[in-house]
Enzyme design. Structure first.
Site: not given
Ligand code: C5P
Length: 215
Positions: A25-27
């Protein structure tokens, strides 16, 4: 001023599974997209919010809230709903790649030579750019290098009306924080530099720009 206008907004990250317990995923926190949805509702719009996993509570007064996990699920939800929209804002940070194979069982740490093969996800916004008829299309760009050039390319390639560009190297901009510092690049070549402000205020600034495109 948005009374009865139909807005489709995407927010948050996507989550690309590797096995039953892990994902890539990402932030992205979803804060920008949720702020846009909240302000659009307050301004009278009928808002459909399609969101990846976040810790946020969906704003009150949405017409529809659709929770998705993967880029592929977000793609499907957007394609099902965009034809009726007057405006589409793609503030989600969609994962560009996902694991080619999803393991049925948990990967063991004994697999120390483990390699993850990735496949490209569909670019939802680019597809919308091809399929759109009358809709106003707004994208986001988050870059760390050649920021302006990359955003200009996306604006053209994805056939957008304007793109909101964050520079991730600036403090108080981008993921997870409550504020943002952006430039807005319009399809006619205009570039607006906005000062640092709260995402909730920036949401109204973005809606003001969209309103001027609706006139
Ligand atoms: O990932 P990228 O920097 O190209 O993202 C720019 C814009 O494209 C964002 O508005 C994002 O929501 C959208 N996007 C998308 N589908 C993808 C990747 C990005 O809709 N697979």
């Amino acid at each position: 001023d948005f009374k009865d206008k139909k807005l489709l907004i995407t927010a948050g990250p996507t989550r690309e599974p590797l096995d039953p317990v892990r994902f890539i995923t990402n932030y992205s926190s979803g804060k920008m997209g949720y702020a846009l949805a909240e302000k659009a509702v307050q301004r009278g719009a009928k808002v459909t919010l399609i969101s990846g996993p976040t810790n946020l509570t969906p704003p009150l007064g949405l017409s529809k809230y659709i929770a998705v996990d993967t880029a592929q699920e977000m793609f499907q939800a957007v394609m099902e709903h965009f034809t009726y929209a007057d405006v589409i804002i793609k503030s989600a940070a969609v994962a560009d790649f996902s694991p080619k194979d999803i393991e049925q069982n948990k990967i063991k740490k004994q697999d120390f030579n483990m390699r993850i093969e990735l496949k490209k996800n569909p670019d939802i916004l680019q597809e919308l750019g091809k399929r759109k008829t009358k809709q106003i299309l707004v994208g986001f760009a988050a870059e760390t290098t050649e920021v302006l050039e990359n955003a200009q390319n996306k604006l053209k390639r994805k056939n957008l009306d304007f793109i909101v560009m964050n520079n991730l190297t600036e403090e108080g901009a981008g993921f997870a924080v409550d504020s943002n510092i952006v430039k807005i690049l319009h399809k006619d070549g205009r570039i607006e530099e906005l000062s640092k402000m709260l995402k909730k205020d920036l949401a109204n600034e973005i809606l003001d720009r969209i309103y001027s495109y609706m006139l």
